[in-house]
Design a protein around this motif. Structure first.
Motif, PDB file in Angstrom:
ATOM      1  N   LEU A  23     -27.684   3.020  11.604  1.00 46.34           N
ATOM      2  CA  LEU A  23     -26.551   2.861  10.435  1.00 46.34           C
ATOM      3  C   LEU A  23     -26.267   4.343  10.181  1.00 46.34           C
ATOM      4  O   LEU A  23     -26.493   5.121  10.497  1.00 46.34           O
ATOM      5  N   PHE A  24     -24.939   4.333   9.616  1.00 42.81           N
ATOM      6  CA  PHE A  24     -24.309   5.608   9.343  1.00 42.81           C
ATOM      7  C   PHE A  24     -24.655   5.840   7.911  1.00 42.81           C
ATOM      8  O   PHE A  24     -24.354   5.295   6.788  1.00 42.81           O
ATOM      9  N   ASP A  25     -25.414   6.969   7.572  1.00 38.80           N
ATOM     10  CA  ASP A  25     -25.734   7.280   6.303  1.00 38.80           C
ATOM     11  C   ASP A  25     -24.719   8.166   5.739  1.00 38.80           C
ATOM     12  O   ASP A  25     -24.295   9.285   6.163  1.00 38.80           O
ATOM     13  N   GLU A  26     -24.163   7.720   4.788  1.00 43.96           N
ATOM     14  CA  GLU A  26     -23.216   8.344   4.042  1.00 43.96           C
ATOM     15  C   GLU A  26     -23.290   9.659   3.462  1.00 43.96           C
ATOM     16  O   GLU A  26     -22.493  10.436   2.987  1.00 43.96           O
ATOM     17  N   ILE A  27     -24.608   9.924   2.819  1.00 51.49           N
ATOM     18  CA  ILE A  27     -24.781  10.852   2.192  1.00 51.49           C
ATOM     19  C   ILE A  27     -25.166  11.964   3.321  1.00 51.49           C
ATOM     20  O   ILE A  27     -24.463  13.180   3.204  1.00 51.49           O
ATOM     21  N   ARG A  28     -25.902  11.831   4.292  1.00 51.69           N
ATOM     22  CA  ARG A  28     -26.203  12.785   5.387  1.00 51.69           C
ATOM     23  C   ARG A  28     -25.032  13.003   6.362  1.00 51.69           C
ATOM     24  O   ARG A  28     -25.119  13.968   7.089  1.00 51.69           O
ATOM     25  N   LYS A  29     -24.185  12.188   6.303  1.00 54.79           N
ATOM     26  CA  LYS A  29     -22.991  12.145   7.255  1.00 54.79           C
ATOM     27  C   LYS A  29     -23.399  11.877   8.801  1.00 54.79           C
ATOM     28  O   LYS A  29     -22.826  12.687   9.365  1.00 54.79           O
ATOM     29  N   PHE A  44     -31.753   1.700  -1.593  1.00 54.19           N
ATOM     30  CA  PHE A  44     -32.026   2.538  -2.885  1.00 54.19           C
ATOM     31  C   PHE A  44     -30.736   3.409  -3.349  1.00 54.19           C
ATOM     32  O   PHE A  44     -30.344   3.526  -4.245  1.00 54.19           O
ATOM     33  N   VAL A  45     -30.411   4.045  -2.367  1.00 56.90           N
ATOM     34  CA  VAL A  45     -29.278   5.068  -2.469  1.00 56.90           C
ATOM     35  C   VAL A  45     -28.144   4.309  -3.064  1.00 56.90           C
ATOM     36  O   VAL A  45     -27.086   4.593  -3.728  1.00 56.90           O
ATOM     37  N   GLN A  46     -27.774   3.335  -2.336  1.00 59.65           N
ATOM     38  CA  GLN A  46     -26.457   2.287  -2.502  1.00 59.65           C
ATOM     39  C   GLN A  46     -26.609   1.721  -3.965  1.00 59.65           C
ATOM     40  O   GLN A  46     -25.638   1.642  -4.727  1.00 59.65           O
ATOM     41  N   LEU A  58     -23.989  14.130  -6.105  1.00 60.09           N
ATOM     42  CA  LEU A  58     -25.279  14.615  -6.519  1.00 60.09           C
ATOM     43  C   LEU A  58     -26.509  14.063  -5.983  1.00 60.09           C
ATOM     44  O   LEU A  58     -27.638  14.463  -6.469  1.00 60.09           O
ATOM     45  N   ILE A  59     -26.528  13.348  -4.887  1.00 59.02           N
ATOM     46  CA  ILE A  59     -27.734  12.722  -4.209  1.00 59.02           C
ATOM     47  C   ILE A  59     -28.129  13.547  -2.912  1.00 59.02           C
ATOM     48  O   ILE A  59     -27.210  13.772  -2.199  1.00 59.02           O
ATOM     49  N   LYS A  60     -29.328  13.895  -2.841  1.00 58.74           N
ATOM     50  CA  LYS A  60     -30.002  14.470  -1.541  1.00 58.74           C
ATOM     51  C   LYS A  60     -31.105  13.786  -1.020  1.00 58.74           C
ATOM     52  O   LYS A  60     -31.651  13.232  -1.786  1.00 58.74           O
TER      53      LYS A  60
END
Length: 151
Positions: A23-29, A44-46, A58-60
């Motif tokens: 899947l495409f991770d929106e945070i890590r791009k 959990f991120v979503q 602001l999420i890493k």
């Protein structure tokens, strides 16, 4: 088949690459392989973004930290606009029972980060803990607080 979790469903962009789900991770791009733990982390991120209003910026994910002489990795860390860590989340696969070892792990990581809000999830069970570092106390809380701008 991907296991349903005790988190809201999200419309992930899932691909099947010769039997390997990604899947495409929106945070890590970037595109990542979906392991059971990653499936929980992505949900959990979503949840943080869509239900609790934490800003994506602001999420890493999978940040490094040095614990004694060992290099470790935190699953999710959320910062405030000043760059201070305000929430740390430890994710486990749904098949992993959340037990004292899991809490010990995030507590060890928090000796480095000194975050005041901790969460542990295997996608089916979620535990939240508020830490008061000045008083050296902690308290389990029922619900993860929503993001409040400027706090």
């Amino acid at each position: 088949m991907l296991q349903p979790l005790n988190l809201p469903p999200y419309p992930f962009k899932i691909s099947d690459d010769n039997g390997t789900l990604t899947l495409f991770d929106e945070i890590r791009k970037k595109t990542i392989i979906i392991t059971p733990e990653e499936w929980v982390r992505q949900h959990f991120v979503q949840y943080l973004i869509k239900q609790k209003n934490y800003p994506r910026s602001l999420i890493k994910l999978e940040g490094g930290l040095k614990l004694n002489t060992l290099q470790k990795r935190t699953d999710i860390v959320v910062f405030n606009p000043d760059g201070q860590r305000i929430l740390m989340v430890e994710c486990k696969a749904p098949s992993v029972t959340i037990d004292q070892k899991t809490f010990d792990q995030i507590a060890r990581y928090n000796m480095v980060h000194k975050v005041s809000l901790l969460a542990v999830s295997n996608g089916l069970q979620h535990y939240y803990c508020a830490i008061d570092h000045e008083k050296c106390t902690y308290q389990f809380i029922e619900e993860l607080p929503a993001y409040v701008k400027g706090v």
